[in-house]
Design an enzyme around this catalytic site. Sequence first.
Site, short mmCIF file in Angstrom:
data_model
loop_
_atom_site.label_atom_id
_atom_site.label_comp_id
_atom_site.label_asym_id
_atom_site.label_seq_id
_atom_site.Cartn_x
_atom_site.Cartn_y
_atom_site.Cartn_z
N ASN A 47 0.84 -1.21 0.00
CA ASN A 47 0.00 0.00 0.00
C ASN A 47 0.87 1.26 0.00
O ASN A 47 0.61 2.22 -0.74
CB ASN A 47 -0.91 0.04 1.24
CG ASN A 47 -1.89 -1.11 1.28
OD1 ASN A 47 -2.13 -1.76 0.27
ND2 ASN A 47 -2.45 -1.37 2.45
N GLU A 139 5.53 -5.36 9.52
CA GLU A 139 4.96 -6.64 9.08
C GLU A 139 6.03 -7.54 8.48
O GLU A 139 5.71 -8.58 7.89
CB GLU A 139 3.80 -6.41 8.10
CG GLU A 139 2.57 -5.86 8.81
CD GLU A 139 1.35 -5.70 7.91
OE1 GLU A 139 0.24 -5.65 8.45
OE2 GLU A 139 1.51 -5.60 6.67
N LEU A 208 -3.75 11.18 13.51
CA LEU A 208 -4.83 11.32 14.50
C LEU A 208 -6.19 11.02 13.88
O LEU A 208 -7.21 11.54 14.33
CB LEU A 208 -4.80 12.75 15.06
CG LEU A 208 -3.47 13.22 15.67
CD1 LEU A 208 -3.50 14.71 16.00
CD2 LEU A 208 -3.14 12.41 16.92
N GLY A 209 -6.24 10.22 12.83
CA GLY A 209 -7.51 9.88 12.19
C GLY A 209 -8.21 11.12 11.69
O GLY A 209 -7.60 11.96 11.00
N ASP A 239 -1.69 4.26 5.39
CA ASP A 239 -0.67 3.97 4.35
C ASP A 239 -0.63 5.11 3.32
O ASP A 239 0.45 5.49 2.85
CB ASP A 239 -0.99 2.64 3.66
CG ASP A 239 -0.99 1.49 4.65
OD1 ASP A 239 -0.21 1.54 5.62
OD2 ASP A 239 -1.78 0.54 4.45
N GLY A 274 -11.40 -0.61 -0.07
CA GLY A 274 -10.18 -1.35 -0.37
C GLY A 274 -8.95 -0.49 -0.10
O GLY A 274 -9.05 0.74 0.01
O1 RIB Z 1 -2.81 -0.81 6.58
C1 RIB Z 1 -3.75 -1.65 5.94
C2 RIB Z 1 -3.12 -2.98 5.62
O2 RIB Z 1 -2.82 -3.64 6.83
C3 RIB Z 1 -4.01 -3.92 4.86
O3 RIB Z 1 -3.90 -3.76 3.47
C4 RIB Z 1 -3.58 -5.27 5.38
O4 RIB Z 1 -3.00 -6.09 4.43
C5 RIB Z 1 -2.67 -5.02 6.56
O5 RIB Z 1 -1.35 -5.20 6.26
#
Ligand code: RIB
Length: 293
Positions: A47, A139, A208-209, A239, A274
């Site tokens: 993303n 991640e 902060l959303g 992202d 999405g």
């Molecule tokens: O930040 C959103 C993402 O977090 C999603 O696309 C999901 O895959 C997770 O990694």
Amino acid sequence: MTDAIFDVVVVGSANLDLVANLEHLPLPGQTLIASGYAEYPGGKGVNQAVACARMGARTAFIGCVGGDDAGVLLRSVLEQEGIDTTHLRTVGVPTGRAFINVDSHGENAIVVVAGANAEVGSEDNFFIPNSRVVLAQLEVPLETIAMAFSQARNNGAVTVLNPAPARVIPQSLLQLVDIVVPNETESAELGGTKALFDLGVNTVVTTLGADGASIESASLITHIAPHTVTPVDTVGAGDAFIGATCAELSRGSSIEDAARMGAVAGALATTVKGAVPSLPTRQAVLAALRAAQ
Ligand code: RIB
């Protein structure tokens, strides 16, 4: 910085997002019937790389996918966006998956199964190409991020860490980070801005959303006003903010100006369902900024 080939190199995850739409998020022990379901390319790494590319940054993605349909899809998404995939490896582990619930207000809850993402950096010749900015999230393995940021520092790049999902980060890694971009929950889990400064971070940009963002460093404390929209799906909003901010930083913008563009990009991303489909182009961000003035 000598001969940067890329504006932004993203070291991160690639997931297939399995998204269920629900009236409200499930409680422990509860079974709910979804009102909708869709699969999207995602992963915080993918993303953020796509967000950078759509903001006009020459972007490279370093990550891993499995030799499955999801891996083929994610590779082709990156390539269609013009992102360099020289260092995207296909490994013998299934592509990462994210199980995402989105409620009727656009709020989400996510469970990630790392899969191939756990292999990022496991090769002997792990290499970060020259760039202005190197961006990572949590991640992929922490040791990989440390290797990436250490090479980035040697290359003179700015290092940016999105500490998501929140986990304990060793001081040795934080000392390699120039800018940390958490959301409020992640910031609290890391002990707050002061704790991050004490551990060696220079600048903290907290998202902060719906309230925008804040920037704190030794020389600056400022609030970035929100861009007001009606959200339908907040997945990928953070992202979009981070990718846009890094792309603008790589153009030489100040952190304040970069985060202002990031805030608009993040808001626009909540108006489309999405993760990858919602990430705006620089043109769209500039148009929204103009319309708001
Ligand atoms: O930040 C959103 C993402 O977090 C999603 O696309 C999901 O895959 C997770 O990694």
